[in-house]
Scaffold this motif. Structure first.
Motif, PDB file in Angstrom:
ATOM      1  N   THR A   1      31.623  31.096  42.682  1.00  0.00           N
ATOM      2  CA  THR A   1      31.295  29.848  43.370  1.00  0.00           C
ATOM      3  C   THR A   1      31.685  29.868  44.836  1.00  0.00           C
ATOM      4  OG1 THR A   1      33.395  28.850  42.672  1.00  0.00           O
ATOM      5  CG2 THR A   1      31.455  28.476  41.257  1.00  0.00           C
ATOM      6  N   VAL A   2      32.569  30.792  45.228  1.00  0.00           N
ATOM      7  CA  VAL A   2      32.971  30.875  46.632  1.00  0.00           C
ATOM      8  C   VAL A   2      33.363  32.310  46.978  1.00  0.00           C
ATOM      9  CG1 VAL A   2      35.404  30.252  46.198  1.00  0.00           C
ATOM     10  CG2 VAL A   2      34.408  29.821  48.452  1.00  0.00           C
TER      11      VAL A   2
ATOM     12  N   THR B   1      28.104  37.290  53.283  1.00  0.00           N
ATOM     13  CA  THR B   1      28.599  36.506  52.158  1.00  0.00           C
ATOM     14  C   THR B   1      27.807  36.791  50.892  1.00  0.00           C
ATOM     15  OG1 THR B   1      29.210  34.320  51.361  1.00  0.00           O
ATOM     16  CG2 THR B   1      27.178  34.482  52.675  1.00  0.00           C
TER      17      THR B   1
ATOM     18  N   CYS C   1      28.085  34.440  48.331  1.00  0.00           N
ATOM     19  CA  CYS C   1      27.958  33.127  47.692  1.00  0.00           C
ATOM     20  C   CYS C   1      27.436  32.111  48.702  1.00  0.00           C
ATOM     21  CB  CYS C   1      29.313  32.647  47.184  1.00  0.00           C
ATOM     22  SG  CYS C   1      30.101  33.753  46.012  1.00  0.00           S
ATOM     23  N   GLU C   2      26.795  31.082  48.184  1.00  0.00           N
ATOM     24  CA  GLU C   2      26.327  30.015  49.061  1.00  0.00           C
ATOM     25  C   GLU C   2      27.498  29.375  49.799  1.00  0.00           C
ATOM     26  OE1 GLU C   2      24.006  25.805  48.567  1.00  0.00           O
ATOM     27  OE2 GLU C   2      23.363  27.491  47.313  1.00  0.00           O
ATOM     28  N   LYS C   3      28.592  29.158  49.066  1.00  0.00           N
ATOM     29  CA  LYS C   3      29.811  28.616  49.678  1.00  0.00           C
ATOM     30  C   LYS C   3      30.695  29.789  50.073  1.00  0.00           C
ATOM     31  CE  LYS C   3      33.715  25.566  48.651  1.00  0.00           C
ATOM     32  NZ  LYS C   3      34.317  24.693  47.610  1.00  0.00           N
ATOM     33  N   TYR C   4      31.137  29.786  51.313  1.00  0.00           N
ATOM     34  CA  TYR C   4      31.998  30.877  51.773  1.00  0.00           C
ATOM     35  C   TYR C   4      32.904  30.397  52.897  1.00  0.00           C
ATOM     36  CZ  TYR C   4      28.885  31.368  55.807  1.00  0.00           C
ATOM     37  OH  TYR C   4      28.165  31.135  56.950  1.00  0.00           O
ATOM     38  N   TYR C   5      33.976  31.156  53.090  1.00  0.00           N
ATOM     39  CA  TYR C   5      34.882  30.924  54.196  1.00  0.00           C
ATOM     40  C   TYR C   5      34.860  32.154  55.089  1.00  0.00           C
ATOM     41  CZ  TYR C   5      36.598  27.377  50.976  1.00  0.00           C
ATOM     42  OH  TYR C   5      36.681  26.326  50.100  1.00  0.00           O
TER      43      TYR C   5
ATOM     44  N   THR D   1      36.755  29.256  59.289  1.00  0.00           N
ATOM     45  CA  THR D   1      37.186  28.318  58.243  1.00  0.00           C
ATOM     46  C   THR D   1      38.379  28.847  57.458  1.00  0.00           C
ATOM     47  OG1 THR D   1      35.438  29.179  56.797  1.00  0.00           O
ATOM     48  CG2 THR D   1      34.976  27.140  57.986  1.00  0.00           C
TER      49      THR D   1
ATOM     50  N   GLN E   1      42.300  27.457  52.799  1.00  0.00           N
ATOM     51  CA  GLN E   1      41.502  26.580  51.947  1.00  0.00           C
ATOM     52  C   GLN E   1      42.024  26.587  50.517  1.00  0.00           C
ATOM     53  OE1 GLN E   1      39.135  24.792  53.451  1.00  0.00           O
ATOM     54  NE2 GLN E   1      39.527  25.896  55.350  1.00  0.00           N
TER      55      GLN E   1
ATOM     56  N   TRP F   1      41.469  27.029  46.596  1.00  0.00           N
ATOM     57  CA  TRP F   1      40.571  27.766  45.711  1.00  0.00           C
ATOM     58  C   TRP F   1      40.504  27.093  44.339  1.00  0.00           C
ATOM     59  CZ3 TRP F   1      42.350  33.578  46.524  1.00  0.00           C
ATOM     60  CH2 TRP F   1      42.199  33.925  47.883  1.00  0.00           C
TER      61      TRP F   1
ATOM     62  N   GLU G   1      37.479  26.927  41.452  1.00  0.00           N
ATOM     63  CA  GLU G   1      36.464  27.880  41.897  1.00  0.00           C
ATOM     64  C   GLU G   1      36.580  29.177  41.101  1.00  0.00           C
ATOM     65  OE1 GLU G   1      34.226  27.044  44.073  1.00  0.00           O
ATOM     66  OE2 GLU G   1      35.104  25.685  45.547  1.00  0.00           O
TER      67      GLU G   1
END
Length: 150
Positions: free
Chosen positions: A25-26, A35, A37-41, A45, A50, A52, A55
């Motif tokens: 998911t991340v 990346t 995943c669609e969500k990434y740091y 960021t 962040q 987790w 996730e």
């Protein structure tokens, strides 16, 4: 350190990891161009700052600074759905491995297991779309896999 740190996991390898562990998911140590995943740091960021929690985490951290990522995984693993971290397998003598991995890996109740991957993975260098010939790193890789303890 981008020559060392900005190397992406190939789609083929990542697909194998997704098949085994589920849809991540991340991607906590990524850049827009690599990346998984669609969500990434990314650096801005900062995945180390962040949460987790909740996730299923994919982490191919910068190989020049691994220890902070291992410490973050230990801090987050009980709240995460799982953490899979791809690391070079030739660092087992280093202090961070001896302190944060070796005493815990594959021990009942620790939450951490380690898998040493066969062969040598290839990585996609920054600015490239695929792996170029002779771009295999001089080391094998391993997965550190944290699962929440029941």
């Amino acid at each position: 350190m981008d020559d060392v740190d900005d190397r992406a996991t190939t789609p083929l390898h990542f697909a194998m990891f997704v098949e085994r562990f589920g849809q991540f998911t991340v991607d906590v140590a990524a850049a827009a161009h690599n990346t998984k995943c669609e969500k990434y740091y990314d650096r801005e960021t900062d995945g180390l700052r962040q949460s987790w929690a909740d996730e299923l985490v994919w982490c191919n951290p910068p190989f020049s600074a691994i220890e902070p990522w291992v410490l973050k995984a230990w801090a987050e693993y009980e709240r995460a759905r799982g953490i899979v971290m791809l690391l070079p397998a030739n660092r087992t003598e280093q202090k961070w491995w001896q302190k944060h991995v070796e005493p815990h890996r594959d021990r009942p109740g620790s939450g951490l297991r380690v898998e040493f991957l066969p062969g040598r993975m290839r990585f996609i260098r920054a600015g490239h779309l695929d792996v170029k010939p002779n771009e295999r790193p001089p080391f094998g890789c391993c997965l550190l896999i944290w699962s929440p303890t029941p």
